[in-house]
Design a protein around this motif. Structure first.
Motif, PDB file in Angstrom:
ATOM      1  N   ASP A 291       8.001 -61.124  25.975  1.00 56.40           N
ATOM      2  CA  ASP A 291       7.945 -60.649  27.184  1.00 56.40           C
ATOM      3  C   ASP A 291       9.186 -61.475  28.308  1.00 56.40           C
ATOM      4  OD1 ASP A 291       7.492 -60.051  30.040  1.00 56.40           O
ATOM      5  OD2 ASP A 291       5.372 -59.637  29.652  1.00 56.40           O
ATOM      6  N   ILE A 292      10.294 -60.855  28.613  1.00 53.02           N
ATOM      7  CA  ILE A 292      11.293 -61.459  29.391  1.00 53.02           C
ATOM      8  C   ILE A 292      10.872 -61.966  30.798  1.00 53.02           C
ATOM      9  CG2 ILE A 292      13.402 -61.354  30.384  1.00 53.02           C
ATOM     10  CD1 ILE A 292      13.815 -61.470  27.420  1.00 53.02           C
ATOM     11  N   GLU A 293       9.952 -61.181  31.311  1.00 50.56           N
ATOM     12  CA  GLU A 293       9.559 -61.560  32.720  1.00 50.56           C
ATOM     13  C   GLU A 293       8.594 -62.966  32.697  1.00 50.56           C
ATOM     14  OE1 GLU A 293       8.063 -58.627  35.629  1.00 50.56           O
ATOM     15  OE2 GLU A 293       8.692 -57.058  34.162  1.00 50.56           O
ATOM     16  N   PHE A 294       7.554 -62.975  31.496  1.00 48.89           N
ATOM     17  CA  PHE A 294       6.940 -64.007  31.353  1.00 48.89           C
ATOM     18  C   PHE A 294       7.853 -65.398  31.033  1.00 48.89           C
ATOM     19  CE2 PHE A 294       4.677 -66.991  28.963  1.00 48.89           C
ATOM     20  CZ  PHE A 294       3.357 -67.290  29.588  1.00 48.89           C
ATOM     21  N   ARG A 295       8.975 -65.062  30.039  1.00 50.82           N
ATOM     22  CA  ARG A 295       9.793 -66.206  29.781  1.00 50.82           C
ATOM     23  C   ARG A 295      10.357 -66.863  30.970  1.00 50.82           C
ATOM     24  NH1 ARG A 295      13.183 -67.903  25.233  1.00 50.82           N
ATOM     25  NH2 ARG A 295      12.258 -66.045  23.866  1.00 50.82           N
ATOM     26  N   MET A 296      10.786 -66.014  31.854  1.00 47.86           N
ATOM     27  CA  MET A 296      11.657 -66.452  33.237  1.00 47.86           C
ATOM     28  C   MET A 296      10.652 -67.202  33.868  1.00 47.86           C
ATOM     29  SD  MET A 296      14.290 -66.976  34.595  1.00 47.86           S
ATOM     30  CE  MET A 296      15.929 -65.946  34.707  1.00 47.86           C
ATOM     31  N   GLY A 297       9.369 -66.625  34.172  1.00 46.24           N
ATOM     32  CA  GLY A 297       8.199 -67.190  35.044  1.00 46.24           C
ATOM     33  C   GLY A 297       7.954 -68.566  34.342  1.00 46.24           C
ATOM     34  N   LEU A 298       8.097 -68.673  32.882  1.00 45.29           N
ATOM     35  CA  LEU A 298       7.693 -69.853  32.439  1.00 45.29           C
ATOM     36  C   LEU A 298       8.749 -71.112  32.376  1.00 45.29           C
ATOM     37  CD1 LEU A 298       5.830 -71.489  30.387  1.00 45.29           C
ATOM     38  CD2 LEU A 298       7.187 -70.608  28.405  1.00 45.29           C
ATOM     39  N   TYR A 299      10.099 -70.593  32.399  1.00 46.73           N
ATOM     40  CA  TYR A 299      11.245 -71.236  32.692  1.00 46.73           C
ATOM     41  C   TYR A 299      11.263 -71.878  34.175  1.00 46.73           C
ATOM     42  CZ  TYR A 299      13.549 -70.235  28.193  1.00 46.73           C
ATOM     43  OH  TYR A 299      13.934 -69.969  27.157  1.00 46.73           O
TER      44      TYR A 299
END
Length: 398
Positions: A291-299
């Motif tokens: 999930d790209i949106e989750f990845r960016m949120g994690l970053y």
């Protein structure tokens, strides 16, 4: 109208009044118009469509799509299916502002080789066109949620369809001079070049509200008040010599003070591959790989992001809030030689031109000693930044 239908409709009406009040009447009326079950509703729809059709003005597709928007054309005849798309979104956002346009629409044009462009034989052997189209759907298109100015997108079925969408006004098309019959690829280093010229480019990409919220919930469960150090591991069959030194990263994670830090691994291997057994002692965030949106949120919510230069980790480059240390080992493979990096617009030994103080490139191989030294330096830097933020909240970005 059947008796059962009348009873169920009446029960729904009463339930709406009890739970929502009078506002439920508006919702019920809207639902009935969208999915008419009453003869009267069907007559009302027929009358409304007749009136609307009479006054409707004809608008060409290209005019509708370019109305106060910059058209970003990602033509797969010239552009790869890669995270270079993130750099292009950032560059398009800068162009949108310079041209005084209100938003961005993205038009994806299929390439001639089963929908993409033909790559090198080595690349084709590892990622066939179907795999790259899968990446388009699951990695590139979800990035559009990371740029607030995006107003819409179209994935064209063929080049003829693209022709009907692309504006005739060159001021509204990016990259400059693009034509369907003469594809062009946006310049990957455009955002860095603008930073050299203008000094600043922020804001660019950002986590979506949903992605940020999901990451916060995840980190609150596993961190328990500790600082999350998110380590992205490259494990790609493309240019495998560039992959992360996994044993060194595991050793680094083992050496962190567990009372203060929690290492979180994101393992970027081919879809369906398992994470290395050595990661079993640490949290492995599989959701970030899906999930790209989750990845960016994690970053964005990590105390620090670390890893070797890899496509997914470059997302952090374009997010002002993401703290990162990215290791760039030179000459590990032909595409990371000093000459190749300079040709791509990098300054050897320096940071990205628009990097914030908490964003750093480390021009070393990701060996344990180098990782520990770089982390110690960043730890001190972040401590100083956090001290300033406590005394002057106006400086807080995150």
């Amino acid at each position: 109208m059947s008796r059962l239908f009348r009873v169920s409709t009446f029960r729904g009406f009463l339930h709406g009044l009890r739970t929502e009040g009078a506002s439920s009447l508006v919702r019920l009326a809207r639902n009935e118009l969208a999915e008419p079950r009453l003869a009267l509703t069907r007559k009302v729809r027929a009358a409304a469509t007749a009136v609307g059709d009479h006054f409707r003005r004809a608008t060409t597709a290209s005019a509708a799509w370019s109305d106060d928007c910059l058209q970003l054309v990602w033509d797969l005849a010239a552009a790869p299916v890669s995270f270079d798309f993130a750099a292009t979104l950032a560059a398009a956002e800068i162009e949108r502002r310079k041209r005084g346009l209100a938003g961005i629409v993205v038009i994806v044009v299929p390439g001639p080789h089963h929908g993409v462009k033909r790559e090198t034989p080595a690349h084709e052997a590892v990622e066939d066109p179907e795999t790259r189209l899968w990446r388009l759907r699951h990695e590139l298109l979800p990035m559009l949620a990371l740029l607030p100015s995006v107003r819409g997108h179209a994935v064209c079925g063929d080049r003829r369809q693209a022709w009907s969408l692309i504006a005739e006004d060159d001021r509204k098309v990016y990259p400059d001079g693009y034509r369907v019959f003469l594809p062009a690829r946006p310049e990957v280093a455009a955002a860095r070049e603008e930073a050299r010229r203008a000094g600043t480019v922020w804001p660019l990409l950002t986590a979506s509200s949903a992605g940020r919220r999901a990451a916060e919930e995840y980190l609150s469960r596993i961190a328990d008040g500790r600082r999350a150090v998110v380590i992205t591991l490259r494990a790609s069959p493309l240019s495998p010599r560039r992959n992360s030194r996994i044993d060194d990263w595991i050793a680094f994670a083992h050496g962190l003070d567990r009372d203060r830090y929690v290492p979180v691994f994101v393992h970027d291997g081919p879809p369906g591959t398992a994470a290395p057994a050595g990661l079993a002692d640490h949290p492995v965030c599989t959701a970030a790989g899906l999930d790209i949106e989750f990845r960016m949120g994690l970053y964005e919510r990590a105390w620090l992001n670390m890893g070797v230069l890899s496509e997914p980790l470059t997302l952090a480059w374009y997010n002002e809030r993401a703290r990162y240390q990215v290791f760039v080992p030179l000459d590990a493979e032909t595409d990371v030689t000093a000459r190749a990096l300079e040709d791509a617009g990098h300054r050897i030994g320096g940071d990205i031109e628009f990097a914030r103080p908490w964003q750093q490139l480390v021009w070393k191989t990701d060996e344990l000693a180098a990782i520990r030294l770089a982390f110690a330096v960043m730890e001190q830097r972040l401590a100083a930044i956090e001290a300033v933020e406590r005394t002057d909240p106006a400086t807080l970005v995150r």
